[in-house]
Design a protein around this motif. Structure first.
Motif, short mmCIF file in Angstrom:
data_model
loop_
_atom_site.label_atom_id
_atom_site.label_comp_id
_atom_site.label_asym_id
_atom_site.label_seq_id
_atom_site.Cartn_x
_atom_site.Cartn_y
_atom_site.Cartn_z
N ALA A 151 38.62 52.82 41.01
CA ALA A 151 39.48 51.74 40.51
C ALA A 151 40.56 51.39 41.52
O ALA A 151 41.17 50.34 41.42
N LYS A 152 40.82 52.27 42.48
CA LYS A 152 41.89 51.99 43.44
C LYS A 152 41.44 51.06 44.56
O LYS A 152 42.26 50.59 45.34
N ILE A 153 40.11 50.85 44.69
CA ILE A 153 39.64 50.03 45.81
C ILE A 153 40.02 48.57 45.55
O ILE A 153 39.58 47.97 44.57
N VAL A 154 40.85 48.02 46.42
CA VAL A 154 41.32 46.63 46.20
C VAL A 154 40.90 45.75 47.37
O VAL A 154 40.76 46.22 48.50
N LEU A 155 40.71 44.47 47.08
CA LEU A 155 40.44 43.51 48.14
C LEU A 155 41.77 43.05 48.74
O LEU A 155 42.85 43.39 48.24
N GLN A 156 41.67 42.20 49.78
CA GLN A 156 42.93 41.79 50.40
C GLN A 156 43.76 40.88 49.49
O GLN A 156 44.96 40.78 49.65
N ASP A 157 43.11 40.23 48.52
CA ASP A 157 43.91 39.39 47.61
C ASP A 157 44.29 40.16 46.35
O ASP A 157 44.55 39.57 45.30
N ASN A 158 44.29 41.51 46.46
CA ASN A 158 44.79 42.37 45.39
C ASN A 158 43.93 42.42 44.13
O ASN A 158 44.37 42.97 43.13
N THR A 159 42.72 41.85 44.15
CA THR A 159 41.87 42.08 42.97
C THR A 159 41.14 43.39 43.18
O THR A 159 40.79 43.75 44.29
N ARG A 160 40.88 44.09 42.05
CA ARG A 160 40.20 45.37 42.18
C ARG A 160 38.71 45.12 42.31
O ARG A 160 38.17 44.22 41.68
N LEU A 161 38.05 45.98 43.09
CA LEU A 161 36.61 45.80 43.31
C LEU A 161 35.84 45.97 42.00
O LEU A 161 34.85 45.30 41.78
N ILE A 162 36.33 46.86 41.10
CA ILE A 162 35.52 47.08 39.90
C ILE A 162 35.69 45.95 38.91
O ILE A 162 34.98 45.92 37.90
N ASP A 163 36.60 45.02 39.18
CA ASP A 163 36.69 43.88 38.28
C ASP A 163 35.64 42.82 38.64
O ASP A 163 35.40 41.90 37.86
N VAL A 164 35.07 42.94 39.83
CA VAL A 164 34.00 42.02 40.21
C VAL A 164 32.72 42.51 39.54
O VAL A 164 32.49 43.71 39.48
N PRO A 165 31.89 41.64 39.01
CA PRO A 165 30.63 42.11 38.41
C PRO A 165 29.81 42.86 39.45
O PRO A 165 29.82 42.49 40.63
N PRO A 166 29.08 43.92 39.03
CA PRO A 166 28.41 44.79 40.00
C PRO A 166 27.54 44.04 40.99
O PRO A 166 27.47 44.42 42.15
N ALA A 167 26.89 42.98 40.55
CA ALA A 167 25.94 42.32 41.44
C ALA A 167 26.63 41.68 42.64
O ALA A 167 26.03 41.48 43.68
N GLN A 168 27.91 41.33 42.49
CA GLN A 168 28.57 40.62 43.59
C GLN A 168 29.43 41.54 44.45
O GLN A 168 30.03 41.08 45.41
N ARG A 169 29.49 42.83 44.08
CA ARG A 169 30.44 43.68 44.81
C ARG A 169 30.10 43.78 46.28
O ARG A 169 30.96 43.84 47.14
N PHE A 170 28.78 43.82 46.58
CA PHE A 170 28.40 44.04 47.97
C PHE A 170 28.89 42.91 48.87
O PHE A 170 29.32 43.13 50.00
N THR A 171 28.87 41.71 48.34
CA THR A 171 29.29 40.57 49.17
C THR A 171 30.78 40.62 49.48
O THR A 171 31.24 39.98 50.41
#
Length: 1641
Positions: free
Chosen positions: A224-244
């Motif tokens: 849950a701590k993994i964040v993108l540069q715009d401060n959204t958390r990676l786990i908030d992205v649906p699983p299918a799009q995380r890789f992109t």
């Protein structure tokens, strides 16, 4: 599925994700080999199923374990209706159906896996491999790889991926996914300075290492701590799009430390708290019960019953307080933000309550004790307190601290699931082994507790009874009155308690060794390895055993006789030995099977006389004591054990041998073989090798002569030349016997080079040894499939090709030559030679492309082999694969990174890791199928691992590592070689036999086989964080065992291994082991193992690994503490009148004012015996090992040889080296290397090098203890002290005793000259080796270097070492020396507090000792100040005189020496020439001076400049123009402090070295001492020894003159030093001064 389909899958994945083409080809090849290897022993479908189960979905697949540990099943099951992150956190908090939901989830997982199509399974494995193959350094973090794979897999299944048509650019995966993480890893340790990467000065606890990065992915909270540069958390992205989104993750905001590897000894407390409790608490119970006098009330003889119960019960409080201390220390190592601090707080509260329960009642009882009318209440309280204590102690000693409050090991809560999976899923032992483990520890501790009670504690109770209440009368001090001196006896008692405790610890180790040896011996009988069967029988049964155990004959037709098959194998072995020149032609004749004409015309095989007519006289068949005998006898005896059944060759699994190579020699050049290295070696390498292998050289020469004669007879017509030859045949052969060739034609010189390379430690030896695998596979294939031979009956080429094909299919050999692209011409030629000789050899190396316009250069992993064609333009071979890496892979200590970059090129299922100094033999390689059978994967069940019922058959813990024996092939180089080899023998054979059986073998040695899939999916074959993972291999073993892999040990397989066996190299190796162990103590693996293993396995782990080193530390401590005890007892014995007793031990009447201390002297004898035993038990394992393998006679002979060669001296010394290296590592860190050069074991090393290398670690300590011992001998002589004289002396002189030719007179004097020059060198200009440089090096450990370097670029050695933390420095460098000094001063003051014979009281001893101790320091400072001003004004004027600075320095040093000697003489006079008092005073003075020096260095010094400019400036007086800038004003002040300290150090080193030289002059007077000494060291008769050096006449003249001159100097210096001590003692009555000052101090 066809190959094309599989290739299509790979191509598709490469285009969807942007993997590199080469990596894709490499991984395709990898997977095909793996499937082929599996499919050769099961159906292809089953092969794919099991591979998928191993990588992705099976019960032991790391990915599946991670999937559930990080609770991703919740994430995937919740669906996207609301924010899955919140949902998940909620479900973790209130999880009513915890266990049930987990089980159902597991079933769902299994069904999903079961229903996948083979196509999908293959695609998943391919995707995993492609992600892994380009991972670079991210491969060290396995759970991070799992996360990347999961995201990639989810993305691939999503519609948006399936609908993409155009391929993404190549290398996208590397750029967006791997490189950002790699950059984070790199920047943790390095920073850019002037476009170069420089190591940051950080210690481990400031660096976020691979393990910290990895642990983030263990917990859902971490993900849950993994964040993108715009401060959204990676786990908030649906699983299918995380890789992109991977390219946009801000990694530097994500990671944090999950375990602090702080340097401190508290790690010992946390990790091994159960050991401390077992010893300290039990010791308290024992001694408190046995020393009632100590706590009896003032007026009574013994305490009341409740008091005694209660005092003994305090043992429980001791145990609890150890636990409290450990818990507090644990708070320092674990970040409180994480989810494991909760149970720590709970534990702390509970422990405090328990402490009140176990300690509180004692206060109450002490208060009410002795008051009337209490009744039985105190007694009841005391007894109940005692039982609570016992229960608490037992509980704390048995339950791992990780399982108290919140069970991290077996708890059901999801919270602990991750740490359970990755740190505590220990493989379960079989029933018998677990019983053996528990039984062994019960025996050890049972024996120990009874023996310690009666031998240590019972015997200690009478000294306690005598000493507890004694007050010394009639003493007083001028200032302190009688407060100190009247309590001298209790002080002594306190030191004796400490001594007893240390002995209590050492006892356990003693019993551990005894019982391990017993278990090991019984185990070896159980395995069938035994000496009692006569060799004759072992040899005559060998053919049957070869047939039964090594050949896979179950599937062959019966028409071939066993004899025929065996004869092929046996003849191949013998001929291979002949080719290695181990056997001569006539030996071979007696060992081979021959075809003879039978009685009725047909040919029959005749068995060799070796099998039929063997009467136990072995020298008829092979050279006695040679290599051939050792190999054949090991081969024969190894076949007596039980081996796993082999599979036929075409069904055996594929395996790879991987050798990491950095800059080791590949092949020796002619020049290295026949030129002497330097003046000191005295001998060429070739001569040296001829001495070691005379028989093999002889066979080699005979061979060469046959070759040479063949070629000669072809060149001439062969008529006229023959008869002239015969006359001078002998003289003609001389060149052969000297250098092995007569004509310098390359084919002959190459033969000599190869012969020498195969006997030195070269890569060529390793490669040719390992290539025996392919020979063995061909041989077995040919023997077991006669139909193949018939098929290609007349065509040997095609037969050879078929055999080649098979060996290539089953065996791969890769060498990871990290520096290949940077090799010089000679190294390249040698590498080429290897590739031509063995075309199947694969070389993996790093290739660098400089980047355009100053970016980072690009690095590639490249693979070539002997079949790659040579490129015309560049003249290099064209690579098979070229995979780009994310950056420079070498971030750690090198070896593990080297293995990691080449690991993607391994093929098959198993991996054998070999070092570049090993060797292998054909007869061992034949057993390869049996060894691989140990992995228990030969007969895999035909069920699917995912089916409802099939899964049960796959539930066993997989075997991760199979250990094998090592044979040290350089053991015949005399005593040191034999000690080292003996250590390896016991360490590599005797103990692992037991440890592997009871589940405690962690270390993988270097010939070991690894289960490649298991290891590579769990972070590779070794760990790689710089510095922390110094012994990289043991970490792999610890990872394997804590993640559920079993480690086995096979007795029947062995590899050769080389060690350098000079004194210095052995000690360097031990220093490396010691510092490596220090680093391991800090590591998190030790923390997990120490706090989570069940008690019996914990003790096995502890005594098998760290306990050995802790034991070494304690042995050294025991010597030091014992010296202290002796000193204190000596003061009592000297100053008090001891009562005389009658034979019953009752004091005789009429002795007023006497002290009954006789029991104390009895106790001393007990202790000495105890220390002696602990030390001697070290020889027991080796003796038993010899006894088992070679019989009683040989064992006794070997032991006798050891003792005659003074090996105990070496043992004491190496113990000190071990303990010193661990302690300095735990305090200061920095695995410091001081190279001593790798010579042969016959090179003489000069006195200065030895002194500067070993003064710090052991000589200083030895000398201090010598003084104490001298005092003890003067004051309290018992014959037992001789043992201590031997061991303390050995600390000082061991390096010199084991230095070859130490006692040859000329060399000794030349050494002395070198020493004098070394002491005074380096003051006018920088010198490589000088006393000043040595002094600085030992100082910077504490001060550290200035980072902003001025002037000179830094030398690499000391650059990496961070400065020690000030806390540790304050403790070890300030507080500790002060305490030691105080202890010595108290002893001295006690002696001086009695009136002298006239009845006058002495003036204050404090002042006297202060004056004498501080005096020289003040004197040095004064001299330096005056000289400073002189040089400041005169220096610039005398600019032309280059030696001016040296002159000033020499003058200052001389003044310092005079000052020290003068003060000593003054003190000698003040003591009225009383020797024992003077010695005691000198001890105290030295302690005070040491404390002063350490405090000055550690408190007053800023960081060191890298270069020596300030030193030159100080002596020459020129402070300008040195590049000092503004610091030219502050530096002189700093330099002044430095110089003051240096002066005292210089004088003490000068005196010390002279004392050592005097000790070593004594043996010089023995006639023929040099011959005797060499015989002792090399175990060669004087006629066989290496010749003395040859000097030219000019050199001889020079040497004679030097010897004459310096002998005179030496005699004068020694005589004056001796005179200063002896003369006053002789003329003591005539020398009297009258001085008033003297009377007052």
């Amino acid at each position: 599925m066809s190959t094309e389909e599989i290739e299509d899958i790979f191509l598709d994945l490469q285009q969807k994700f942007g993997f590199q083409k080469d990596s894709m080809r490499n991984m395709f090849d990898f997977l095909m080999t793996l499937l082929d290897s599996r499919a050769s022993r099961m159906t292809p479908n089953q092969a794919l199923l099991t591979v998928h189960a191993d990588y992705i979905g099976g019960q032991h697949a790391n990915y599946r374990k991670w999937y559930f540990a990080a609770q991703l099943n919740l994430d995937d099951a919740v669906g996207q209706q609301q924010n899955p992150g919140l949902q998940r956190l909620r479900s973790v908090k209130g999880n009513p159906k915890g266990a049930k939901s987990l089980d159902s989830a597991l079933n769902r997982w299994r069904n999903a896996m079961n229903n996948m199509s083979q196509y999908d399974r293959l695609r998943q494995v391919a995707l995993y491999l492609l992600c892994w193959g380009e991972g670079g350094n991210v491969r060290f973090t396995p759970e991070c790889m799992c996360f990347i794979f999961k995201c990639a897999d989810d993305y691939y299944r999503s519609p948006e991926c399936q609908n993409r048509i155009d391929p993404v650019p190549e290398g996208l995966y590397l750029e967006t996914v791997i490189k950002p993480i790699y950059r984070f890893m790199r920047d943790q340790g390095y920073e850019v300075v002037d476009n170069k990467f420089v190591r940051r000065e950080k210690d481990h606890h400031e660096i976020i290492g691979y393990d910290d990065i990895n642990q983030l992915f263990w917990y859902p909270e971490g993900l849950a701590k993994i964040v993108l540069q715009d401060n959204t958390r990676l786990i908030d992205v649906p699983p299918a799009q995380r890789f992109t989104k991977f390219g946009r993750i801000a990694w530097n905001r994500v990671f944090f430390k999950t375990f602090f590897e702080k340097r401190s000894s508290a790690h010992l407390l946390v990790n091994f708290n159960r050991v401390w409790i077992l010893h300290v608490a039990v010791f308290w119970f024992y001694t408190a019960f046995n020393s009632p006098k100590v706590y009896a009330p003032k007026n009574q003889k013994s305490p009341s019953a409740p008091m005694q119960w209660s005092a003994t019960a305090l043992g429980g409080a001791v145990a609890t307080s150890i636990m409290i201390a450990a818990t507090l220390a644990e708070f320092r190592f674990i970040p409180t933000t994480w989810n494991n601090a909760g149970h720590l707080t709970a534990r702390l509260v509970f422990l405090l309550i328990l402490l009140a329960l176990t300690g509180g009642p004692t206060f109450y009882i002490a208060l009410v004790d002795g008051r009337p009318g209490q009744g039985n209440i105190p007694l009841i309280i005391g007894i109940s307190q005692f039982f609570i204590s016992v229960v608490a102690t037992v509980a704390f000693a048995i339950i791992p601290s990780g399982r108290l409050f919140g069970d991290r090991v077996a708890g059901k809560s999801r919270k602990y699931m991750a740490s359970q999976t990755f740190t505590a899923s220990y493989p379960i032992l079989p029933r018998s082994a677990r019983m053996a483990s528990i039984g062994m520890w019960l025996l050890i501790f049972g024996c120990k507790f009874t023996e310690s009670y009666f031998f240590l504690t019972e015997s200690f109770s009478s000294p306690i009874a005598v000493m507890a209440r004694t007050k010394v009368q009639g003493c007083s001090d001028k200032y302190l009155g009688s407060s100190l001196c009247s309590n001298q006896v209790p002080f002594t008692l306190a030191i004796m308690y400490v001594m007893d405790l240390i002995l209590f610890f050492l006892d356990t180790y003693l019993w551990y060794i005894i019982w391990v040896v017993v278990f090991s011996v019984t185990r070896s009988f159980h395995l069938g390895l035994s000496i009692w069967t006569p060799w004759k029988e072992v040899y005559t049964r060998m053919p049957k055993r070869i047939y039964a155990k090594l050949l896979a004959t179950s599937e062959m037709e019966v028409k071939y006789k066993p004899k025929v098959l065996v004869s092929q194998v046996w003849n191949a072995i013998i001929i291979s030995m002949y080719r290695e020149h181990l056997l001569s032609i006539n030996h071979v004749q007696r060992l081979l099977y021959h075809q003879v004409d039978g009685p009725n015309g047909q040919r029959t095989l005749r068995a060799p006389p070796f099998f039929t007519a063997n009467n136990g006289n072995e020298s008829a068949f092979f050279p006695a004591g040679g290599e051939a005998e050792r190999r054949i006898s090991f081969f024969a005896s190894s076949l007596t054990t039980a081996l796993p059944e082999p599979l036929p060759v075409d069904a055996m699994p594929t395996f790879t041998v991987l050798v990491p190579h950095y800059s080791e020699k590949i092949l020796l050049s002619l020049r290295e073989i026949i030129r002497e290295e330097d003046q000191n070696t005295r001998v060429t390498l070739l001569e040296y090798l001829k001495q070691l292998h005379p028989i093999e050289w002889d066979n080699f020469v005979k061979d060469t002569k046959i070759l040479a004669e063949e070629s000669e007879t072809t060149t001439f017509d062969g008529t006229a030349t023959q008869n002239e030859k015969s006359g001078n045949k002998r003289t003609d052969d001389l060149p052969f016997y000297c250098i092995g060739f007569k004509t310098a034609a390359p084919e002959y010189t190459l033969r000599t080079r190869i012969w020498a390379s195969l006997r030195a430690q070269t890569l060529y030896r390793t490669v040719s040894g390992m290539m025996n695998y392919s020979k063995a596979i061909k041989l077995l294939y040919r023997v077991e499939n006669p139909q193949v031979v018939q098929r290609f009956a007349g065509n040997t080429d095609r037969l050879e090709r078929e055999l080649e094909r098979m060996s290539r299919r089953k065996f791969k050999f890769a060498v990871s030559m990290q520096r290949y692209s940077k090799f010089n011409k000679e190294e390249l030629e040698n590498a080429e030679f290897l590739l031509r000789a063995y075309p199947d050899l694969q070389i993996a190396y790093l290739d660098e492309e400089p980047a355009p316009q100053g970016g980072d250069p690009r690095l590639f992993s490249v693979l070539i082999d002997g079949h790659s064609e040579i490129d015309e333009q560049t003249n290099k071979r064209k690579p098979k694969f070229r995979v780009e890496l994310p950056g420079n892979p070498i971030l750690g200590d090198g070896k593990s990174d080297n293995q990691n970059h080449a690991i993607i090129f391994y093929r098959g299922e198993f991996l054998q890791l070999i070092d570049a100094n090993q060797d292998n033999y054909l007869e061992e390689c034949i057993k390869i199928r049996n060894v691989l059978g140990e992995f228990e994967q030969y007969n895999v069940s035909s069920q699917s691992p995912y089916a409802q019922w099939g899964q049960k058959e796959f539930s066993r813990f997989p075997v991760a590592i199979v250990g094998t024996r090592e044979y040290i092939f350089s053991e015949n180089i005399g005593i040191l070689g034999d000690i080292a080899a003996g250590k390896e023998q016991t360490f590599g054979t005797l103990t692992p036999r037991v440890l592997a059986w009871i589940g405690g073998k962690l270390h993988y040695g270097h010939p070991d086989f690894l289960n490649a899939t298991f290891m590579t999916t769990r972070g590779g074959v070794s760990k790689a964080q710089k510095g922390l993972h110094l012994n990289e291999d043991i970490f792999a073993g610890m990872t394997a065992i804590s993640r559920g892999g079993r480690i086995k040990h096979s007795e029947y397989y062995q590899c050769g291994k080389g060690r350098d066996l000079g004194f210095g190299t052995i000690l360097n190796f031990q220093t490396k082991l010691g510092t490596g162990m220090g680093e391991q103590m800090l590591s998190r693996e030790y923390y997990y193992l120490g706090t989570q293993l069940p008690i019996d396995r914990f003790l096995t782990f502890y005594y098998g690994h760290p306990g050995f080193h802790v034991n070494n530390i304690l042995v050294i401590y025991s010597i030091q503490v014992f010296m202290l005890t002796l000193m204190y007892l000596g003061t009592l014995n000297k100053q008090l009148s001891i009562c005389k007793v009658d034979s019953q031990g009752n004091v005789l009447s009429g002795q007023g004012g006497c002290y009954n201390l006789l029991p104390v002297f009895d106790w001393i004898k007990h202790s000495i015996i105890s220390i002696f035993l602990v030390f001697f038990i070290a020889f027991l394992p080796l003796f038993m090992q010899e006894l088992l393998e070679r019989g009683t006679g040989k064992a006794l002979v070997r032991l006798g040889k050891h003792f005659l060669s003074l090996s105990p001296i070496f043992e004491v010394f190496s113990t000190q080296i071990y303990s010193q290296s661990i302690q300095s590592n735990l305090t200061f860190g920095g695995a410091r290397y001081i190279a001593t050069g790798r010579g042969f074991a016959t090179t003489r090393i000069s006195f200065t090098i030895l002194y500067s290398r070993f003064a710090g670690p052991s000589i200083y300590m030895g000398m201090r203890n010598l003084l104490l011992l001298l005092y003890a001998t003067m004051s309290i002589w018992t014959p037992y002290l001789l043992y201590f004289w031997a061991s303390v002396l050995s600390l000082c002189v061991a390096p010199f005793v084991f230095n070859p030719h130490q006692f040859s007179f000329a060399d000794f004097i030349i050494d002395y000259r070198e020493f004098l020059r070394w002491m005074s060198r380096g003051n006018s200009r920088a010198k490589a080796s000088s006393w000043y440089g040595y002094c600085r090096l030992s100082r910077t450990m504490i001060t550290g270097y200035k980072k902003k370097k001025l002037g000179h670029p830094s030398d690499k050695m000391s650059g990496d070492v961070p400065r020690a933390k000030w806390r540790t420095v304050i403790f070890s460098e300030v507080i500790f020396p002060i305490c030691v000094a105080i202890v010595y001063i108290i002893a001295y003051m006690f002696v001086k507090s009695f009136p002298d014979k006239d009845g006058n009281l002495n003036p204050s001893p404090l002042i006297r000792i202060g004056v004498i101790a501080v005096g020289p320091v003040v004197w040095n400072a004064a001299v330096l100040l005056t000289l400073f001003f002189i040089s400041l004004f005169v220096g610039p004027m005398l600019d032309g005189w280059a030696r001016f600075p040296s002159f000033m320095a020499a003058f200052a040093h001389l003044m310092g020496l005079i000052g020290l000697v003068a003060f000593f003489e003054f003190f000698w006079f003040l003591e009225l020439w009383d020797a024992s008092h003077a010695v005691l005073g000198v001890v105290a003075i030295i302690a005070i001076q040491r404390a002063i020096q350490k405090i000055l260095i550690s408190v007053f010094l800023s960081r060191e400049l890298k270069h020596e400019e300030t030193n030159h400036a100080w002596w020459s007086g020129k402070w300008y123009g040195r590049g000092l800038g503004a610091s030219a004003f502050s530096q002189p002040a700093r330099e002044f402090v430095v110089k003051t300290v240096e002066m005292s150090l210089w004088t003490s080193d000068f005196l010390l070295a002279h004392i050592l030289l005097i000790i070593m002059t004594a043996p010089m007077f023995i006639p023929f001492v040099d011959k005797l000494h060499s015989t002792m060291m090399f175990w060669l008769r004087p006629s066989k020894q290496i010749r003395p050096p040859l000097f030219s006449t000019k050199q001889k003249r020079q040497r004679r003159w030097i010897v004459a001159k310096y002998t005179l100097v030496y005699i004068i210096v020694v005589a004056s030093l001796v005179a200063l001590i002896v003369l006053p003692a002789l003329f003591r009555d005539h020398i009297t001064f009258n001085c008033t000052v003297c009377k007052n101090i």
